[in-house]
Design a protein around this motif. Structure first.
Motif, PDB file in Angstrom:
ATOM      1  N   ALA A 145     -38.600  -5.086 -28.855  1.00 25.28           N
ATOM      2  CA  ALA A 145     -37.225  -4.602 -28.683  1.00 25.28           C
ATOM      3  C   ALA A 145     -37.242  -3.081 -28.738  1.00 25.28           C
ATOM      4  CB  ALA A 145     -36.328  -5.149 -29.780  1.00 25.28           C
ATOM      5  N   PRO A 146     -36.394  -2.438 -27.944  1.00 23.42           N
ATOM      6  CA  PRO A 146     -36.336  -0.984 -27.999  1.00 23.42           C
ATOM      7  C   PRO A 146     -35.884  -0.521 -29.387  1.00 23.42           C
ATOM      8  CG  PRO A 146     -34.657  -1.854 -26.497  1.00 23.42           C
ATOM      9  CD  PRO A 146     -35.447  -3.006 -26.996  1.00 23.42           C
ATOM     10  N   ALA A 147     -36.528   0.527 -29.872  1.00 26.65           N
ATOM     11  CA  ALA A 147     -36.132   1.106 -31.151  1.00 26.65           C
ATOM     12  C   ALA A 147     -34.765   1.773 -30.991  1.00 26.65           C
ATOM     13  CB  ALA A 147     -37.162   2.133 -31.607  1.00 26.65           C
ATOM     14  N   ASP A 148     -33.989   1.754 -32.051  1.00 27.41           N
ATOM     15  CA  ASP A 148     -32.670   2.394 -32.042  1.00 27.41           C
ATOM     16  C   ASP A 148     -32.851   3.850 -32.438  1.00 27.41           C
ATOM     17  OD1 ASP A 148     -30.067   3.227 -32.310  1.00 27.41           O
ATOM     18  OD2 ASP A 148     -29.552   1.803 -33.880  1.00 27.41           O
ATOM     19  N   THR A 149     -32.781   4.727 -31.465  1.00 22.58           N
ATOM     20  CA  THR A 149     -32.953   6.158 -31.722  1.00 22.58           C
ATOM     21  C   THR A 149     -31.615   6.857 -31.921  1.00 22.58           C
ATOM     22  OG1 THR A 149     -32.900   6.632 -29.368  1.00 22.58           O
ATOM     23  CG2 THR A 149     -35.068   6.220 -30.336  1.00 22.58           C
ATOM     24  N   ILE A 150     -30.526   6.094 -31.948  1.00 21.92           N
ATOM     25  CA  ILE A 150     -29.190   6.683 -31.962  1.00 21.92           C
ATOM     26  C   ILE A 150     -28.469   6.498 -33.297  1.00 21.92           C
ATOM     27  CG2 ILE A 150     -26.900   6.554 -30.877  1.00 21.92           C
ATOM     28  CD1 ILE A 150     -28.452   5.731 -28.293  1.00 21.92           C
ATOM     29  N   THR A 151     -28.472   5.284 -33.832  1.00 24.57           N
ATOM     30  CA  THR A 151     -27.634   4.962 -34.993  1.00 24.57           C
ATOM     31  C   THR A 151     -27.947   5.809 -36.224  1.00 24.57           C
ATOM     32  OG1 THR A 151     -27.343   2.720 -34.186  1.00 24.57           O
ATOM     33  CG2 THR A 151     -26.872   3.097 -36.516  1.00 24.57           C
ATOM     34  N   CYS A 152     -29.209   5.939 -36.573  1.00 26.85           N
ATOM     35  CA  CYS A 152     -29.542   6.643 -37.812  1.00 26.85           C
ATOM     36  C   CYS A 152     -29.293   8.148 -37.735  1.00 26.85           C
ATOM     37  CB  CYS A 152     -30.968   6.338 -38.236  1.00 26.85           C
ATOM     38  SG  CYS A 152     -31.087   4.647 -38.874  1.00 26.85           S
ATOM     39  N   ASP A 153     -29.127   8.679 -36.532  1.00 25.73           N
ATOM     40  CA  ASP A 153     -28.774  10.092 -36.368  1.00 25.73           C
ATOM     41  C   ASP A 153     -27.266  10.287 -36.228  1.00 25.73           C
ATOM     42  OD1 ASP A 153     -31.381  10.966 -36.516  1.00 25.73           O
ATOM     43  OD2 ASP A 153     -31.705  10.809 -34.358  1.00 25.73           O
ATOM     44  N   ARG A 154     -26.513   9.191 -36.242  1.00 28.48           N
ATOM     45  CA  ARG A 154     -25.060   9.285 -36.075  1.00 28.48           C
ATOM     46  C   ARG A 154     -24.443   9.961 -37.291  1.00 28.48           C
ATOM     47  NH1 ARG A 154     -20.712   4.379 -35.959  1.00 28.48           N
ATOM     48  NH2 ARG A 154     -18.978   5.559 -35.084  1.00 28.48           N
ATOM     49  N   ALA A 186     -23.160   5.986 -25.852  1.00 27.95           N
ATOM     50  CA  ALA A 186     -24.567   6.368 -26.016  1.00 27.95           C
ATOM     51  C   ALA A 186     -25.449   5.125 -26.146  1.00 27.95           C
ATOM     52  CB  ALA A 186     -24.730   7.278 -27.233  1.00 27.95           C
ATOM     53  N   LEU A 187     -24.995   4.130 -26.908  1.00 26.07           N
ATOM     54  CA  LEU A 187     -25.757   2.885 -27.039  1.00 26.07           C
ATOM     55  C   LEU A 187     -25.844   2.155 -25.694  1.00 26.07           C
ATOM     56  CD1 LEU A 187     -24.655   1.313 -30.457  1.00 26.07           C
ATOM     57  CD2 LEU A 187     -26.895   2.254 -29.851  1.00 26.07           C
ATOM     58  N   GLU A 188     -24.734   2.102 -24.963  1.00 28.65           N
ATOM     59  CA  GLU A 188     -24.739   1.454 -23.643  1.00 28.65           C
ATOM     60  C   GLU A 188     -25.728   2.140 -22.701  1.00 28.65           C
ATOM     61  OE1 GLU A 188     -20.180  -0.245 -23.337  1.00 28.65           O
ATOM     62  OE2 GLU A 188     -20.631   1.727 -22.521  1.00 28.65           O
ATOM     63  N   ASP A 189     -25.645   3.464 -22.627  1.00 32.31           N
ATOM     64  CA  ASP A 189     -26.518   4.214 -21.723  1.00 32.31           C
ATOM     65  C   ASP A 189     -27.991   4.016 -22.075  1.00 32.31           C
ATOM     66  OD1 ASP A 189     -24.274   5.121 -20.425  1.00 32.31           O
ATOM     67  OD2 ASP A 189     -24.367   7.152 -21.258  1.00 32.31           O
ATOM     68  N   TYR A 190     -28.271   3.904 -23.359  1.00 31.83           N
ATOM     69  CA  TYR A 190     -29.644   3.744 -23.828  1.00 31.83           C
ATOM     70  C   TYR A 190     -30.148   2.307 -23.659  1.00 31.83           C
ATOM     71  CZ  TYR A 190     -33.549   3.469 -27.120  1.00 31.83           C
ATOM     72  OH  TYR A 190     -34.762   3.241 -27.696  1.00 31.83           O
ATOM     73  N   LEU A 191     -29.328   1.328 -24.048  1.00 30.28           N
ATOM     74  CA  LEU A 191     -29.780  -0.057 -24.125  1.00 30.28           C
ATOM     75  C   LEU A 191     -29.666  -0.871 -22.848  1.00 30.28           C
ATOM     76  CD1 LEU A 191     -28.545  -1.385 -27.551  1.00 30.28           C
ATOM     77  CD2 LEU A 191     -30.873  -1.078 -26.773  1.00 30.28           C
TER      78      LEU A 191
END
Length: 139
Positions: A10-19, A100-105
């Motif tokens: 699964a792709p790593a979440d590079t967005i949430t923890c920097d939110r 951002a999540l949509e564009d990434y995932l």
């Protein structure tokens, strides 16, 4: 929705923890969702209600006690504000995060079957923990 599958990779979440979202962005009674994956080309997650402030032990920061209306073994959990997205109102911060999540995932997770990306787990203490937060906290 059928039970989501978990992909081997699964792709790593590079967005949430920097939110960067303030604790006060949410309030008791707010309807929120924690985005957990993709289904039919859209983001999906667990919808919950914000109940009361609650310390989020895994990140050692202010969190929120959340109620899952479906109930079950985990009717109440505590989550960090950066995991949450408003359902009860349209606010710019949550919309920017969703986009951002949509564009990434969405380009990375294809197909029509629901996919749980495995980014979250619930600890024995009822704390919702993001995979990157557990690494950062050494847990």
């Amino acid at each position: 929705m059928p039970e989501p599958t978990r992909p081997a990779f699964a792709p790593a979440d590079t967005i949430t923890c920097d939110r960067d979202i303030a604790h006060a962005h949410f309030a008791p009674g707010d309807q929120v969702v924690v985005i957990k994956g993709v289904a039919d080309g859209e983001l999906w997650g667990d919808a919950m209600t914000v109940v009361t402030p609650s310390w989020h032990t895994p990140t050692d920061e202010d969190g929120w006690r959340l109620r899952n209306p479906i109930g079950g073994a985990q009717s109440f959990i505590t989550g960090h504000p950066r995991y949450l997205v408003h359902l009860s109102k349209r606010c710019p911060d949550c919309l920017i995060y969703l986009r951002a999540l949509e564009d990434y995932l969405l380009p990375k997770v294809l197909g029509d079957k629901p996919v749980d990306l495995g980014w979250y787990r619930v600890t024995d203490l009822g704390q919702l923990v993001h995979a990157d937060d557990t690494k950062a906290a050494g847990r």
